[in-house]
Structure formats: C-alpha cells, structure tokens
Design a protein around this motif. Sequence first.
Motif, mmCIF file in Angstrom:
data_model
loop_
_atom_site.group_PDB
_atom_site.id
_atom_site.type_symbol
_atom_site.label_atom_id
_atom_site.label_comp_id
_atom_site.label_asym_id
_atom_site.label_seq_id
_atom_site.Cartn_x
_atom_site.Cartn_y
_atom_site.Cartn_z
ATOM 1 N N GLY A 110 0.805 -1.217 0.000
ATOM 2 C CA GLY A 110 0.000 0.000 0.000
ATOM 3 C C GLY A 110 0.840 1.270 0.000
ATOM 4 N N LEU A 111 2.021 1.190 -0.576
ATOM 5 C CA LEU A 111 2.916 2.354 -0.659
ATOM 6 C C LEU A 111 2.797 2.939 -2.059
ATOM 7 C CD1 LEU A 111 5.987 0.682 1.058
ATOM 8 C CD2 LEU A 111 4.385 2.292 2.105
ATOM 9 N N HIS A 112 2.516 4.209 -2.135
ATOM 10 C CA HIS A 112 2.284 4.819 -3.441
ATOM 11 C C HIS A 112 2.998 6.165 -3.511
ATOM 12 C CE1 HIS A 112 0.277 5.852 -7.158
ATOM 13 N NE2 HIS A 112 -0.116 6.989 -6.626
ATOM 14 N N ILE A 113 3.638 6.397 -4.630
ATOM 15 C CA ILE A 113 4.235 7.701 -4.918
ATOM 16 C C ILE A 113 3.662 8.127 -6.267
ATOM 17 C CG2 ILE A 113 6.345 9.014 -5.332
ATOM 18 C CD1 ILE A 113 7.882 6.908 -3.758
ATOM 19 N N PRO A 114 2.939 9.254 -6.323
ATOM 20 C CA PRO A 114 2.405 9.707 -7.612
ATOM 21 C C PRO A 114 3.531 9.910 -8.628
ATOM 22 C CG PRO A 114 1.583 11.054 -5.794
ATOM 23 C CD PRO A 114 2.632 10.157 -5.233
ATOM 24 N N ILE A 115 3.210 9.818 -9.893
ATOM 25 C CA ILE A 115 4.220 9.932 -10.956
ATOM 26 C C ILE A 115 5.016 11.224 -10.817
ATOM 27 C CG2 ILE A 115 4.544 10.201 -13.446
ATOM 28 C CD1 ILE A 115 2.304 8.154 -13.811
ATOM 29 N N ILE A 116 4.362 12.348 -10.587
ATOM 30 C CA ILE A 116 5.092 13.616 -10.424
ATOM 31 C C ILE A 116 5.977 13.547 -9.183
ATOM 32 C CG2 ILE A 116 3.248 14.795 -9.163
ATOM 33 C CD1 ILE A 116 5.529 16.489 -11.718
ATOM 34 N N GLY A 117 5.495 12.884 -8.160
ATOM 35 C CA GLY A 117 6.284 12.719 -6.944
ATOM 36 C C GLY A 117 7.530 11.887 -7.185
ATOM 37 N N ARG A 118 7.417 10.851 -8.022
ATOM 38 C CA ARG A 118 8.581 10.014 -8.344
ATOM 39 C C ARG A 118 9.664 10.846 -9.008
ATOM 40 N NH1 ARG A 118 5.637 5.321 -11.325
ATOM 41 N NH2 ARG A 118 4.041 5.082 -9.759
ATOM 42 N N ALA A 119 9.269 11.693 -9.933
ATOM 43 C CA ALA A 119 10.254 12.533 -10.625
ATOM 44 C C ALA A 119 10.955 13.458 -9.632
ATOM 45 C CB ALA A 119 9.579 13.341 -11.728
ATOM 46 N N LEU A 120 10.209 14.019 -8.710
ATOM 47 C CA LEU A 120 10.797 14.914 -7.711
ATOM 48 C C LEU A 120 11.703 14.152 -6.750
ATOM 49 C CD1 LEU A 120 7.679 17.135 -6.947
ATOM 50 C CD2 LEU A 120 9.732 17.788 -8.244
ATOM 51 N N VAL A 121 11.261 12.978 -6.322
ATOM 52 C CA VAL A 121 12.077 12.155 -5.421
ATOM 53 C C VAL A 121 13.380 11.765 -6.109
ATOM 54 C CG1 VAL A 121 12.215 9.849 -4.359
ATOM 55 C CG2 VAL A 121 10.210 11.291 -3.977
ATOM 56 N N ARG A 122 13.297 11.330 -7.347
ATOM 57 C CA ARG A 122 14.502 10.910 -8.072
ATOM 58 C C ARG A 122 15.450 12.084 -8.298
ATOM 59 N NH1 ARG A 122 12.114 6.416 -12.366
ATOM 60 N NH2 ARG A 122 11.237 5.096 -10.726
#
Length: 137
Positions: A110-122
């Motif tokens: 149940g862990l989710h990172i929105p697509i825009i969030g993934r780009a920011l995290v990376r």
Amino acid sequence: VHLAETTCFLDAWIRYAEPGMSVADQDRYFAEMAQIAEALGANPIPRSRSGARQLFGAVRPQLRSDERTREVARIVLVQPAPSVLAEPLQVIAMQAAIDLLPAWARHMHGLHIPIIGRALVRAGTLGIARTLRWAFE
C-alpha cells in the motif's frame, strides 16, 4: 532479507551513481554479496542478477503483507529524524527507498508515490547523492 537488500542496494547504485553498470559488474556484485550471505547462513542465495530475478519469482507467491510487515514498515519509514535539519533528507531517502521497490511490492504494501512525486524524489535524491559524492572526494 538478503535478496531484497542486495537487489535494492544494487538498484539504488545503478539509479543514482552508475546507470550504465554492465550486467557482468552486476553479476560480480551478487557473487561477492553471496559470500556474506553464506557466512550468515542465508539460503537460497542468488549469485547473479538473473539468479536474483528467478529467486524473486520463486518466492513472490509466498510473500505477504500483514500486521507484522506493516509495523516494520512504520518503524522504518516513520521514525523521527535525528535533527530538524536532517528531517527533509530523511523524508526524501525514505521516499527514494519506496520508489526503488518493484511496483508489485509497493502495491502489496500500500505504498504509493504519484508519478510527479517520483520525478521529484529521483531528482532530489540524485542531487543529494551527487553532493555527497562531491563532499567525500
């Protein structure tokens, strides 16, 4: 544990330090880590990238998410930072760790990172990684 740890550490290295790492070097990493796993009594032990993929495929039907695994995730992902200054770094490190999980594992837990969030995290993690490598050179 050895399989997940070895795979995630290598995936982090590839994503944030050496995107072009050869399969031969990845296999050498697994072979070297196998020595540690043997000394600790782990079994079975992958000795190559393809061996790790095969082992994940074999054990995946046995994996589960339950109250115990959710408690471990809470302990790891939500522990307080050692200082107020370290808090943003810890948050991005935990998000980067979640991002490195295979999609099926994120979904299972149940862990989710929105697509825009993934780009920011990376991008943020890459910036931190480059800064740390520069600082330690």
